[in-house]
Design an enzyme around this catalytic site. Structure first.
Site, PDB file in Angstrom:
ATOM      1  N   HIS A 140      17.517 -11.256  32.568  1.00  0.00           N
ATOM      2  CA  HIS A 140      16.551  -9.872  32.185  1.00  0.00           C
ATOM      3  C   HIS A 140      16.083  -9.752  30.882  1.00  0.00           C
ATOM      4  O   HIS A 140      14.300  -9.926  31.077  1.00  0.00           O
ATOM      5  CB  HIS A 140      16.817  -8.945  32.849  1.00  0.00           C
ATOM      6  CG  HIS A 140      16.108  -7.525  32.632  1.00  0.00           C
ATOM      7  ND1 HIS A 140      15.891  -6.841  31.962  1.00  0.00           N
ATOM      8  CD2 HIS A 140      15.430  -6.868  33.235  1.00  0.00           C
ATOM      9  CE1 HIS A 140      14.909  -5.882  31.401  1.00  0.00           C
ATOM     10  NE2 HIS A 140      14.667  -6.016  33.039  1.00  0.00           N
ATOM     11  N   HIS A 200      20.508  -5.916  43.368  1.00  0.00           N
ATOM     12  CA  HIS A 200      19.278  -5.886  41.893  1.00  0.00           C
ATOM     13  C   HIS A 200      20.735  -6.012  40.597  1.00  0.00           C
ATOM     14  O   HIS A 200      21.674  -5.789  40.446  1.00  0.00           O
ATOM     15  CB  HIS A 200      19.421  -4.142  41.920  1.00  0.00           C
ATOM     16  CG  HIS A 200      18.285  -4.169  39.659  1.00  0.00           C
ATOM     17  ND1 HIS A 200      18.702  -3.311  39.068  1.00  0.00           N
ATOM     18  CD2 HIS A 200      16.814  -4.560  40.259  1.00  0.00           C
ATOM     19  CE1 HIS A 200      18.271  -3.605  38.431  1.00  0.00           C
ATOM     20  NE2 HIS A 200      16.561  -4.089  38.820  1.00  0.00           N
ATOM     21  N   GLU A 210      18.188  -9.906  43.554  1.00  0.00           N
ATOM     22  CA  GLU A 210      17.405 -10.047  43.106  1.00  0.00           C
ATOM     23  C   GLU A 210      17.679 -10.549  41.321  1.00  0.00           C
ATOM     24  O   GLU A 210      18.445  -9.853  40.931  1.00  0.00           O
ATOM     25  CB  GLU A 210      16.430  -8.520  42.639  1.00  0.00           C
ATOM     26  CG  GLU A 210      16.018  -8.746  42.076  1.00  0.00           C
ATOM     27  CD  GLU A 210      15.622  -7.593  40.475  1.00  0.00           C
ATOM     28  OE1 GLU A 210      14.698  -7.676  40.159  1.00  0.00           O
ATOM     29  OE2 GLU A 210      16.825  -7.569  40.036  1.00  0.00           O
ATOM     30  N   ASP A 265      15.962 -11.837  37.526  1.00  0.00           N
ATOM     31  CA  ASP A 265      14.580 -12.529  36.502  1.00  0.00           C
ATOM     32  C   ASP A 265      14.701 -13.546  36.005  1.00  0.00           C
ATOM     33  O   ASP A 265      15.824 -14.448  35.664  1.00  0.00           O
ATOM     34  CB  ASP A 265      14.755 -11.472  35.409  1.00  0.00           C
ATOM     35  CG  ASP A 265      15.233  -9.749  35.831  1.00  0.00           C
ATOM     36  OD1 ASP A 265      14.409  -9.394  36.527  1.00  0.00           O
ATOM     37  OD2 ASP A 265      16.002  -9.831  36.168  1.00  0.00           O
TER      38      ASP A 265
END
Length: 263
Positions: free
Chosen positions: A63, A21, A48, A50
């Site tokens: 993010h 993450h 993962e 963003d």
């Protein structure tokens, strides 16, 4: 034991999917090249991240809406040009990577991408097309509107997760055994659901055996975020979830090794 539902090449993996993450934010500055490199060195095949877009349409792996929390820069990403954003340093030392840089740096690694702003949709699809990363990317969002727009722009070749409305329809179906049309629509639009253990803002358990069973019956994998305690990871794997996202990537890796499920 996971379902082994593989409706897209992105999901083709011999065991539970282990996601780092934001690159594994507890082991390095989040969403930095250094964090992603550490995860890959540990053996992670799924990362993962963003995406936001700068004022001049550069797609970055980041993010927050603002630079302030994790960098030495300030201001809203969408209002700043790339030359300004690129000068900011995560934790005062790491540059902010573009998504294209990450795809190039890790050519055999797969990425789970959370679209954080509507302006990032077309730049994201452009990057995926330019790098031919269709089989390496799954995209999700906390916005149903963004998911609709993304699917319209990208078409059916892109792997996507269900949006919030679809997740809630699945939960309702798991509780009632009903056949809501929206729940059936999720099966046509998405290859997985990516969810927290509980409904945000409540103590209602979202991921339980009925939810996992219902998702599997509809051909959807279940990926759960963000889980760092060994006991919770084990419990979720026992329920049959197909993937787990973790900040503490050493812990997730150790549990999967312990269970003979690290590949």
């Amino acid at each position: 034991m996971t379902s082994r539902l593989v409706r897209h090449p992105y999901l083709d993996h011999p065991g539970p999917l282990a996601f780092a993450h934001r690159g594994g934010s507890l082991g390095g500055p989040e969403n930095s090249l250094a964090a992603f490199e550490r995860a890959v060195r540990l053996g992670y095949r799924y990362l993962e991240t963003d995406v936001h877009v700068t004022s001049d349409n550069v797609l970055i792996a980041f993010h927050d809406t603002q630079l302030d929390r994790v960098t030495d820069g300030t201001g809203a990403v969408a209002q700043l040009p790339w030359r300004t954003v690129s000068a900011a340093r995560i934790a005062g030392r790491e540059p902010i990577p573009t998504l294209a840089e990450l795809l190039d740096a890790f050519p055999t690694t797969r990425f789970n991408i959370d679209v954080k702003a509507p302006g990032a949709i077309r730049p994201l699809v452009d990057v995926i097309r330019r790098t031919n990363a269709w089989d390496r990317v799954c995209v999700g969002s906390f916005s149903d509107a963004r998911m609709r727009a993304l699917r319209q722009v990208a078409g059916p070749r892109l792997a996507t997760s269900a949006g919030p409305r679809g997740v809630m329809a699945l939960k309702l179906r798991s509780l009632t055994g009903g056949h809501a049309p929206i729940a059936r629509a999720v099966r046509r639009q998405a290859v997985c659901v990516q969810v927290p253990e509980t409904v945000p803002g409540t103590e209602l358990r979202l991921v339980d055996r009925a939810f996992v069973t219902t998702a599997h019956r509809m051909g959807l994998q279940v990926h759960v975020w963000t889980v760092d305690e060994p006991s919770r990871i084990r419990d979720l794997l026992d329920l049959g979830v197909d993937g787990i996202m973790a900040d503490h990537i050493d812990v997730l890796r150790d549990v999967l090794i312990e269970r003979g499920a690290w590949f």
